[in-house]
Motif scaffolding. Structure first.
Motif, PDB file in Angstrom:
ATOM      1  N   HIS A   1       0.489  -1.969   0.024  1.00 37.50           N
ATOM      2  CA  HIS A   1      -0.184   0.001   0.127  1.00 37.50           C
ATOM      3  C   HIS A   1       0.404   1.192   0.496  1.00 37.50           C
ATOM      4  O   HIS A   1       1.140   1.971   0.655  1.00 37.50           O
TER       5      HIS A   1
ATOM      6  N   HIS B   1      -0.099  -4.411  -6.461  1.00 35.23           N
ATOM      7  CA  HIS B   1      -0.737  -4.214  -6.589  1.00 35.23           C
ATOM      8  C   HIS B   1      -1.019  -3.166  -6.212  1.00 35.23           C
ATOM      9  O   HIS B   1      -0.427  -3.442  -4.807  1.00 35.23           O
TER      10      HIS B   1
ATOM     11  N   CYS C   1      -2.489   0.093  -4.760  1.00 29.41           N
ATOM     12  CA  CYS C   1      -4.334   1.072  -4.947  1.00 29.41           C
ATOM     13  C   CYS C   1      -4.397   2.396  -5.007  1.00 29.41           C
ATOM     14  O   CYS C   1      -2.667   3.576  -5.315  1.00 29.41           O
TER      15      CYS C   1
ATOM     16  N   CYS D   1      -9.576  -3.499  -7.271  1.00 27.45           N
ATOM     17  CA  CYS D   1      -8.788  -4.156  -5.546  1.00 27.45           C
ATOM     18  C   CYS D   1     -10.545  -4.574  -5.339  1.00 27.45           C
ATOM     19  O   CYS D   1     -11.265  -4.938  -5.853  1.00 27.45           O
TER      20      CYS D   1
HETATM   21 ZN   LIG Z   1      -5.563  -2.017  -2.998  1.00 33.12          ZN
END
Ligand SMILES: [Zn+2]
Length: 333
Positions: A199, A232, A234, A310
């Motif tokens: 993240h 990944h 976001c 997501c």
């Molecule tokens: Zn995400």
């Protein structure tokens, strides 16, 4: 070609007769839990239930992959974070282990043996046994930036990047060993490829911080984890997509805050792109028509694997995910 082969080909921008449809993150909704008769918290704590709910991503929704790690807390729970595993209307949430970045911290030697890791590992094996080579089985690990939030708390960790950067570098090196060990264990239990979620979005990690602290670590993770990786991150990642491209990961799972055409331009020709379909406007509030228009636009913009941006909101209707999969699979490869 079987769904698994299509998904794995598209993960490397290879040829396939149609677009792939899938997700690197959770596709569970409250109404999908009702339909399958299995929900949170049990689906996060019992490997058979976890595998059954994940399998619905293919059998009920029609996606080309399944991914059983619905929450972000598995390896953190195995390291000692207290976790509330959620319910029908609530995603799991957890608490930090240390209140200060200066607190002594070491990764517990036996973390892979804890239920937080064992439950998803057994679920992956059971999915491999039940689905064989029909559907792509994707595992998921978190990078050390997210694990830093979980172990020390978001605010403490982010303050430390400014006040104690050397300590942060040390902690990131410790935590990346968790990522590598859990990743290799998931491959041993039957995963075809892995989501690497971290993240480090723009509001929490500046472009300089990404380059400084993380890009090298993501590159090293790609070298040390022997399978295709789907990174990944976001929110808006336009300012770091070129850096991400240099890490060597095979695929980037991107957020709708980066328009698909721009994501493709920044990603270049080699990096595969997944996702980018907005969770609120389309996955939750869309119609079969708007989802079909979105799929056609994504295909035209060079997105390889169509799907949500997501983890989908629990209150999204699973029929919209079915419509998304149906529309995506009509797109040429
Ligand atoms: Zn995400």
């Amino acid at each position: 070609m079987k769904p698994r082969d299509i998904f794995l080909a598209k993960l490397r921008r290879g040829a396939a007769p149609r677009a792939a449809v899938g997700s690197a993150t959770s596709i569970v909704t409250s109404d999908l839990m009702d339909r399958v008769g299995i929900g949170f918290p049990e689906a996060n704590l019992d490997s058979d239930k976890m595998a059954a709910l994940a399998g619905a991503g293919h059998t009920e929704l029609g996606f080309d992959n399944v991914m059983p790690l619905f929450s972000v807390w598995h390896e953190s729970s195995a390291m000692g974070c207290k976790v509330d595993w959620g319910d029908r209307a609530r995603m799991p949430d957890g608490h930090p282990i240390c209140s200060s970045i200066d607190a002594p911290f070491s990764v517990p030697q036996d973390f892979l043996k804890q239920p937080g890791c064992q439950v998803p590992l057994r679920a992956l094996r059971s999915l491999r046994n039940s689905l064989g080579r029909e559907v792509a089985i994707i595992g998921k690990v978190f990078g050390p930036w997210t694990l830093g939030y979980h172990v020390f708390g978001v605010q403490e960790f982010l303050m430390a990047t400014l006040l104690s950067p050397d300590r942060v570098r040390h902690v990131l090196r410790q935590l990346m060993e968790v990522t590598v060990a859990f990743a290799r264990a998931q491959l041993d239990h039957g995963a075809d490829a892995l989501t690497l979620a971290d993240h480090c979005t723009r509001d929490l990690c500046s472009p300089d911080a990404y380059r400084d602290f993380l890009a090298g670590i993501h590159r090293e993770l790609h070298e040390r984890i022997p399978c295709p990786l789907i990174l990944h991150i976001c929110w808006d990642t336009a300012d770091r997509l070129e850096e991400i491209r240099k890490t060597g990961v095979e695929c980037f799972h991107f957020d709708s805050k980066v328009p698909a055409a721009e994501a493709r331009r920044l990603a270049g020709e080699r990096l595969s792109l997944m996702g980018g379909t907005g969770n609120i406007a389309l996955v939750r509030n869309g119609t079969p028509e708007s989802l079909a228009r979105d799929a056609a636009g994504k295909q035209k913009d060079g997105i390889d694997i169509l799907g949500p941006e997501c983890a989908v909101p629990l209150d999204a209707p699973f029929r919209n995910l079915q419509a998304l999969a149906e529309a995506g699979k009509k797109m040429p490869g």
